[in-house]
Write a protein that holds these residues in place. Structure first.
Motif, PDB file in Angstrom:
ATOM      1  N   PHE C 200       2.343   1.009  -0.852  1.00 28.04           N
ATOM      2  CA  PHE C 200       1.345   0.503  -0.155  1.00 28.04           C
ATOM      3  C   PHE C 200      -0.128   1.122  -0.439  1.00 28.04           C
ATOM      4  O   PHE C 200      -0.888   1.189   0.454  1.00 28.04           O
ATOM      5  CB  PHE C 200       1.638   0.103   1.167  1.00 28.04           C
ATOM      6  CG  PHE C 200       3.052  -0.430   1.609  1.00 28.04           C
ATOM      7  CD1 PHE C 200       3.439  -1.228   1.067  1.00 28.04           C
ATOM      8  CD2 PHE C 200       3.810   0.497   2.382  1.00 28.04           C
ATOM      9  CE1 PHE C 200       4.961  -1.713   1.183  1.00 28.04           C
ATOM     10  CE2 PHE C 200       5.182  -0.047   2.579  1.00 28.04           C
ATOM     11  CZ  PHE C 200       5.808  -0.964   2.091  1.00 28.04           C
ATOM     12  N   GLN C 208       1.380  -5.361   4.400  1.00 27.08           N
ATOM     13  CA  GLN C 208       2.217  -4.905   3.164  1.00 27.08           C
ATOM     14  C   GLN C 208       3.848  -4.500   3.550  1.00 27.08           C
ATOM     15  O   GLN C 208       4.547  -4.956   3.233  1.00 27.08           O
ATOM     16  CB  GLN C 208       1.558  -4.201   2.035  1.00 27.08           C
ATOM     17  CG  GLN C 208       0.536  -4.484   1.420  1.00 27.08           C
ATOM     18  CD  GLN C 208       0.100  -3.357   0.204  1.00 27.08           C
ATOM     19  OE1 GLN C 208       0.857  -2.986  -0.625  1.00 27.08           O
ATOM     20  NE2 GLN C 208      -1.199  -2.726   0.473  1.00 27.08           N
ATOM     21  N   ARG C 212       7.355  -6.213   3.602  1.00 28.15           N
ATOM     22  CA  ARG C 212       8.364  -5.769   2.841  1.00 28.15           C
ATOM     23  C   ARG C 212       9.745  -5.197   3.776  1.00 28.15           C
ATOM     24  O   ARG C 212      10.709  -5.170   3.375  1.00 28.15           O
ATOM     25  CB  ARG C 212       8.019  -4.393   2.107  1.00 28.15           C
ATOM     26  CG  ARG C 212       9.096  -3.823   1.214  1.00 28.15           C
ATOM     27  CD  ARG C 212       9.412  -4.779   0.030  1.00 28.15           C
ATOM     28  NE  ARG C 212      10.588  -4.179  -0.599  1.00 28.15           N
ATOM     29  CZ  ARG C 212      11.668  -4.414  -0.384  1.00 28.15           C
ATOM     30  NH1 ARG C 212      12.191  -5.066   0.801  1.00 28.15           N
ATOM     31  NH2 ARG C 212      13.000  -3.974  -1.086  1.00 28.15           N
TER      32      ARG C 212
END
Lengths: 285, 285, 285, 285
Positions: C200, C208, C212
């Motif tokens: 990231f 992010q 994920r």
């Protein structure tokens, strides 16, 4: 208009509790956003915390919801509490000279949305008055000596009453509250002890820890009872240390453990995540 | 031919120690690959561990190095030890019925290069004989009852002597060694206690921990002394638990903490990383 | 009069380094209180940090010690640094709007003995001026827009020069320094990135991370180089999160990880515990 | 006779779900022992896991309960699963040469009550046959070369079918499954990747980690999808390392992180604690 409520309850465990509670919420078109349940086989008690969105205004909703819940809470013999999510608990912070816990609590209230409203800071020493002032908090200097101890407790009781205090936080307050005050405020006073209880009760825990050569030092946040360092534990944490650390190092390292352990305990209490199960706690994180 | 040596020493602290030791090593063209020093202001002792590559064969080198160090070790009144890096310590593992620590130690010896050579496994119950056999280790069933306790200890002493044992590991061995045996093997016996000492000494620590409502459970690996659960601590670790865990859960969770805590203590001891500083330890990790 | 010094050095690894350094210190009757060495087989470099008590005054001592060390540092081709233990590094803190890192650094300077002297706080927004003022720190409002970016950097350079700054801390400063400034201040600028690098990189790391679905979020403190988010890592830490955390929760949880990660990096740098080994760091904790 | 069931479900979030489910359970006199709910604002999905004691036999109960739940599951469009608590999932373990994950899984099955039944172990190398044999597990040597890869996958499919496999665990299996096999077994294959994803995808993650100079190394357990190292993450953990660790050290330290991360993921999956929320997971621990 939508309001989010938090309902916490405990009662003797038996079938049908979740269904009954969920039924009341469903009848009000409530949308459950978060919920946890736990049945303790040891105590035979059932615990539940539920956050629910309701299409009612905050104050009217409380009354309607309370009335609707009454048949259920009575039928199951529940101990229960209802609050609006995010309402800030009126909190009195007691300190001595060490700043670390106070600095952290006031920071978290202002900047991190911790749902407490520190309506006052009490110090038996004047050292932290400037920190309280910076955060706009009234500071009350209430010195304590052997002779003035009773008078000081009277002043604490006055402040609790005047300021409509719901929670008292002992943020490294180096005085022991009387049994009577502990009893009167039971479940409303949170302390931070600077050891991993039950290790190193009493005075100078870091010196005790150093002498014993432990490899982790810790802190314990607990509800205060008349029984010193024996109240129900809310949260504990530790930090690794090694042989090279002197007692003074342990004190400094410990401050970080203390402030984060206390901050979690206060936040969880203020968010109604901590329920009493005898002398143990249920924490719905 | 290059051999890597590890030298550990302690002595009263005063200027010149590092220079004197480094001088001997430099005179042998030694290349220091790893070194740590620590002066303890509390005890007034200085501790040092140094790994050094020398251009000599292992056995000849020991003699030469010992002779060369003699003036220094005498001058400073050092307690010291010299060994070849990676030499496997002859180890006797004592067990009862619980497999987790034994499984882990034998796995680490075979697959992870832990520098121990488990020359035998002693069980007061036969349960773990098959595990020992799988790893090719002789298993000795030495039952212990109140009546046979003395005889059992004699058998342990025999095994220690016959097998030339340098380290005894109590891998959840549920018997208490006699004071005399503890004294005779001082500094050579490592135990794993299933609590975060000094909390929950004695029997059934997980039941004690559950009753107290702690939020972290732990394990402690320590040298065994005549004073039960009071020997010098080598390593401790903890694991987070919550209200939903019954005593049986704590036992299962604790097994993971115990095996990793014991494995670290045994490895550090076998790598000569643990030095005694009174009833505390210096661990050069 | 006793002064405690800290000497750090690195050089190509070969036999005799420790002995040579210890010899100089012994010749000055120096008492080594703490020392660590490390030889990196990958880079072929040797690193050493030593704290030593000498019977000389601080300033006179520096000169004498420097002269005495010269033959050794030259012979081994050392990069080295000498300082008095506890001297506070003149530090400029750069911030934007987020208060958590600044609050923590100023708290640690005042109350926890972190050896930095924050000689100024620069904000590209004025929000944190009151916090700086509370701790008695001059606040410089240096706004940055696309058009004023070059002028703003000139102002930063002026402040670094005027205030004799030794260390610049980017305490969640939301601007990217120019390559040229990064190069000019190489090894003197510490940043906190709000992810566990190299995961990231770039903007919005918590968004992010949420996308994920990671189970731990982290922070990374590193020296700033021209290569964004690629500088040598000093310290990293993580915190456990679960599925129930929205991006905003990760941001709040992350603030605690960021402030403690940055505080450790700054403290270790200020205590001369961090040495560069190519694009990696050696940290003698 | 009492049987404890576990029901997991997900569906678009709307009011009344908990009440409807709890109603069915209450109608069967079910006693809820553990339950968790979560509404994901991002995906708009609601997730629930409930353990409930019912006064019915295991198999008859399944049918009755399924029939009773049908109106609810249909009304809310639920994806759901019903199982008996503690039933052991039929599991195929795939390995190469590294023993640490296999050793740990078989130990946990036999000694720690992990609810899996390893009906077979497949190795593309024969090295771990003796370990499988010790735990009484059939070992299938299925070598994989570029030329035999397709045939090897056919053999895997045969084994999955013949052995009625419900879960495939890649316990450091150093082969990449074909996209087609990944798709066919979606949600039934758990892998352990030896890095803290998304850092260091692909080959030799510890070498990458060493080169980048990270201060924590990690492991990630995830469901396998056709997209390499991109499947939904179930669990991650890390361990602190420092500059002194070579790549080989990171590998050895990492083995401990890998085995405990994989063990947790497998246990939670087998206890029906992991639900899919797009490419993220909800884990009700």
């Amino acid at each position: 208009m939508t309001t989010e409520w938090v309902l916490t309850l405990s009662c003797p465990d038996r079938p049908g509790i979740v269904h009954a509670v969920a039924g009341v919420l469903a009848a009000h078109d409530g949308n459950i956003t978060e919920s946890q349940q736990f049945g303790d086989p040891a105590s035979g008690l059932f615990f539940m915390r539920v956050q629910v969105e309701l299409q009612v205004e905050a104050e009217a909703g409380r009354e309607a919801l309370t009335a609707a819940l009454a048949p259920v809470t009575e039928r199951f013999g529940m101990t229960w509490q209802l609050d609006v999510v995010g309402r800030r608990l009126r909190t009195l912070v007691l300190v001595s000279k060490a700043p670390h816990c106070l600095v952290d609590l006031l920071y978290r209230e202002r900047y991190q949305g911790m749902p407490v409203d520190a309506v006052g800071v009490v110090g038996n020493h004047p050292d932290l008055a400037d920190m309280a002032a910076f955060y706009g908090k009234p500071f009350h200097h209430v010195p304590v000596t052997k002779d003035t101890k009773a008078r000081a407790e009277d002043r604490l009781r006055e402040l609790v009453a005047e300021l409509d205090v719901e929670l008292v936080v002992l943020a490294r307050y180096m005085q022991i509250l009387s049994d009577e005050l502990c009893r009167d405020l039971e479940g409303q006073v949170i302390n931070i002890h600077h050891s991993f209880l039950p290790s190193f009760k009493g005075a100078r825990p870091y010196a005790q820890a150093h002498d014993r050569g432990v490899k982790l030092i810790g802190a314990t946040s607990h509800y205060v009872t008349g029984d010193l360092d024996e109240g129900p534990i809310i949260e504990q944490d530790v930090e690794r240390v090694d042989h090279s650390r002197a007692v003074a190092d342990l004190v400094a390292i410990g401050e970080d453990v203390e402030r984060r352990t206390l901050a979690r305990a206060v936040r969880w209490h203020a968010e109604h995540r901590v329920l009493l199960d005898g002398h143990r706690t249920v924490v719905f994180r």
